[in-house]
Design a protein around this motif. Structure first.
Motif, PDB file in Angstrom:
ATOM      1  N   ARG A   1      51.825 -21.402  18.154  1.00 46.45           N
ATOM      2  CA  ARG A   1      52.680 -20.282  17.744  1.00 46.45           C
ATOM      3  C   ARG A   1      54.153 -20.657  17.593  1.00 46.45           C
ATOM      4  O   ARG A   1      54.897 -19.975  16.915  1.00 46.45           O
ATOM      5  CB  ARG A   1      52.531 -19.114  18.718  1.00 46.45           C
ATOM      6  N   GLY A   2      54.577 -21.754  18.182  1.00 43.83           N
ATOM      7  CA  GLY A   2      55.957 -22.203  18.043  1.00 43.83           C
ATOM      8  C   GLY A   2      56.320 -22.592  16.614  1.00 43.83           C
ATOM      9  O   GLY A   2      57.494 -22.610  16.244  1.00 43.83           O
ATOM     10  N   LYS A   3      55.323 -22.888  15.793  1.00 49.37           N
ATOM     11  CA  LYS A   3      55.567 -23.273  14.398  1.00 49.37           C
ATOM     12  C   LYS A   3      55.819 -22.064  13.489  1.00 49.37           C
ATOM     13  O   LYS A   3      56.311 -22.219  12.378  1.00 49.37           O
ATOM     14  CB  LYS A   3      54.367 -24.046  13.850  1.00 49.37           C
TER      15      LYS A   3
ATOM     16  N   VAL B   1      57.669  -9.122  12.583  1.00 52.99           N
ATOM     17  CA  VAL B   1      57.600 -10.588  12.518  1.00 52.99           C
ATOM     18  C   VAL B   1      57.074 -11.141  13.846  1.00 52.99           C
ATOM     19  O   VAL B   1      56.345 -12.126  13.864  1.00 52.99           O
ATOM     20  CB  VAL B   1      58.981 -11.180  12.155  1.00 52.99           C
ATOM     21  N   GLU B   2      57.397 -10.483  14.938  1.00 54.32           N
ATOM     22  CA  GLU B   2      56.922 -10.921  16.262  1.00 54.32           C
ATOM     23  C   GLU B   2      55.408 -10.783  16.411  1.00 54.32           C
ATOM     24  O   GLU B   2      54.794 -11.489  17.211  1.00 54.32           O
ATOM     25  CB  GLU B   2      57.618 -10.118  17.361  1.00 54.32           C
ATOM     26  N   ASP B   3      54.800  -9.874  15.656  1.00 54.63           N
ATOM     27  CA  ASP B   3      53.355  -9.649  15.762  1.00 54.63           C
ATOM     28  C   ASP B   3      52.527 -10.557  14.856  1.00 54.63           C
ATOM     29  O   ASP B   3      51.306 -10.638  15.012  1.00 54.63           O
ATOM     30  CB  ASP B   3      53.018  -8.190  15.441  1.00 54.63           C
ATOM     31  N   ILE B   4      53.148 -11.234  13.921  1.00 53.91           N
ATOM     32  CA  ILE B   4      52.394 -12.069  12.975  1.00 53.91           C
ATOM     33  C   ILE B   4      51.588 -13.163  13.677  1.00 53.91           C
ATOM     34  O   ILE B   4      50.423 -13.364  13.345  1.00 53.91           O
ATOM     35  CB  ILE B   4      53.319 -12.654  11.887  1.00 53.91           C
ATOM     36  N   PRO B   5      52.121 -13.860  14.675  1.00 49.66           N
ATOM     37  CA  PRO B   5      51.334 -14.934  15.307  1.00 49.66           C
ATOM     38  C   PRO B   5      50.142 -14.450  16.138  1.00 49.66           C
ATOM     39  O   PRO B   5      49.275 -15.248  16.480  1.00 49.66           O
ATOM     40  CB  PRO B   5      52.348 -15.646  16.210  1.00 49.66           C
ATOM     41  N   LYS B   6      50.099 -13.182  16.467  1.00 52.19           N
ATOM     42  CA  LYS B   6      49.002 -12.683  17.307  1.00 52.19           C
ATOM     43  C   LYS B   6      47.669 -12.941  16.624  1.00 52.19           C
ATOM     44  O   LYS B   6      47.506 -12.685  15.450  1.00 52.19           O
ATOM     45  CB  LYS B   6      49.175 -11.193  17.601  1.00 52.19           C
TER      46      LYS B   6
ATOM     47  N   GLY C   1      46.565 -25.459  13.458  1.00 52.79           N
ATOM     48  CA  GLY C   1      47.875 -25.982  13.785  1.00 52.79           C
ATOM     49  C   GLY C   1      48.579 -26.690  12.646  1.00 52.79           C
ATOM     50  O   GLY C   1      49.779 -26.935  12.709  1.00 52.79           O
ATOM     51  N   LYS C   2      47.853 -27.012  11.586  1.00 50.42           N
ATOM     52  CA  LYS C   2      48.491 -27.635  10.418  1.00 50.42           C
ATOM     53  C   LYS C   2      49.262 -26.566   9.648  1.00 50.42           C
ATOM     54  O   LYS C   2      48.878 -25.403   9.631  1.00 50.42           O
ATOM     55  CB  LYS C   2      47.446 -28.303   9.530  1.00 50.42           C
ATOM     56  N   ASP C   3      50.350 -26.987   9.010  1.00 50.64           N
ATOM     57  CA  ASP C   3      51.223 -26.034   8.324  1.00 50.64           C
ATOM     58  C   ASP C   3      50.472 -25.165   7.318  1.00 50.64           C
ATOM     59  O   ASP C   3      50.632 -23.947   7.296  1.00 50.64           O
ATOM     60  CB  ASP C   3      52.375 -26.755   7.623  1.00 50.64           C
ATOM     61  N   TYR C   4      49.630 -25.792   6.476  1.00 50.74           N
ATOM     62  CA  TYR C   4      48.928 -25.005   5.461  1.00 50.74           C
ATOM     63  C   TYR C   4      47.948 -24.016   6.107  1.00 50.74           C
ATOM     64  O   TYR C   4      47.727 -22.927   5.584  1.00 50.74           O
ATOM     65  CB  TYR C   4      48.201 -25.913   4.460  1.00 50.74           C
ATOM     66  N   HIS C   5      47.386 -24.380   7.252  1.00 50.22           N
ATOM     67  CA  HIS C   5      46.445 -23.502   7.941  1.00 50.22           C
ATOM     68  C   HIS C   5      47.179 -22.281   8.492  1.00 50.22           C
ATOM     69  O   HIS C   5      46.711 -21.143   8.362  1.00 50.22           O
ATOM     70  CB  HIS C   5      45.751 -24.281   9.069  1.00 50.22           C
ATOM     71  N   ILE C   6      48.345 -22.508   9.075  1.00 51.09           N
ATOM     72  CA  ILE C   6      49.139 -21.402   9.622  1.00 51.09           C
ATOM     73  C   ILE C   6      49.659 -20.517   8.495  1.00 51.09           C
ATOM     74  O   ILE C   6      49.609 -19.282   8.596  1.00 51.09           O
ATOM     75  CB  ILE C   6      50.287 -21.938  10.504  1.00 51.09           C
ATOM     76  N   LYS C   7      50.133 -21.117   7.410  1.00 49.47           N
ATOM     77  CA  LYS C   7      50.605 -20.316   6.271  1.00 49.47           C
ATOM     78  C   LYS C   7      49.467 -19.469   5.705  1.00 49.47           C
ATOM     79  O   LYS C   7      49.652 -18.294   5.379  1.00 49.47           O
ATOM     80  CB  LYS C   7      51.176 -21.218   5.172  1.00 49.47           C
ATOM     81  N   GLY C   8      48.287 -20.056   5.589  1.00 46.80           N
ATOM     82  CA  GLY C   8      47.122 -19.320   5.113  1.00 46.80           C
ATOM     83  C   GLY C   8      46.762 -18.180   6.042  1.00 46.80           C
ATOM     84  O   GLY C   8      46.428 -17.076   5.602  1.00 46.80           O
ATOM     85  N   PHE C   9      46.858 -18.423   7.349  1.00 47.00           N
ATOM     86  CA  PHE C   9      46.599 -17.378   8.347  1.00 47.00           C
ATOM     87  C   PHE C   9      47.578 -16.222   8.155  1.00 47.00           C
ATOM     88  O   PHE C   9      47.183 -15.053   8.147  1.00 47.00           O
ATOM     89  CB  PHE C   9      46.734 -17.959   9.763  1.00 47.00           C
TER      90      PHE C   9
END
Length: 122
Positions: A59-61, A47-52, A14-22
């Protein structure tokens, strides 16, 4: 000393760097890389599939962080007839920064780090 180890065990999810890394890791491992200077953008992902694959509560971030990655030139976003698409924009100027984000994420999820030759994913 016990306090330091408790901090290092703090959840990364949930941290920004973790999501960017994902995001960057997903684009790299999926081979969603842009062909710089070409009319076509190589393989891309919606772009809609990236959070999957990432926990739903965070996922809101993703929209904000995807825009940030685009602004930094790490990814390209373009519109096709089937919606907004994304691909990883690797180049000699940003590869170290991208790998740093990817490897920080990979370490947090107990995956081996990548190097510039990407032998680990071939």
């Amino acid at each position: 000393m016990a306090q330091q180890s408790a901090e290092s065990e703090e959840p990364q999810e949930g941290k920004d760097y973790h999501i960017k890394g994902f995001i960057l890791n997903k684009l790299l491992l999926g081979n969603y890389r842009c062909k710089v200077g070409k009319k076509h953008h190589g393989k891309h992902i919606s772009v809609e599939d990236i959070p999957k694959g990432y926990p739903k509560e965070h996922r809101g971030k993703f929209p904000k962080l995807i825009k940030d990655l685009k602004k930094k030139g790490y990814i390209m976003i373009f519109t096709t007839k089937y919606g907004k698409q994304a691909c990883l924009s690797l180049n000699s100027q940003n590869i170290d920064e991208i790998l740093q984000l990817i490897n920080r994420y990979r370490k947090a999820v107990n995956l081996p780090p990548l190097n510039k030759k990407f032998k680990e994913i071939i």
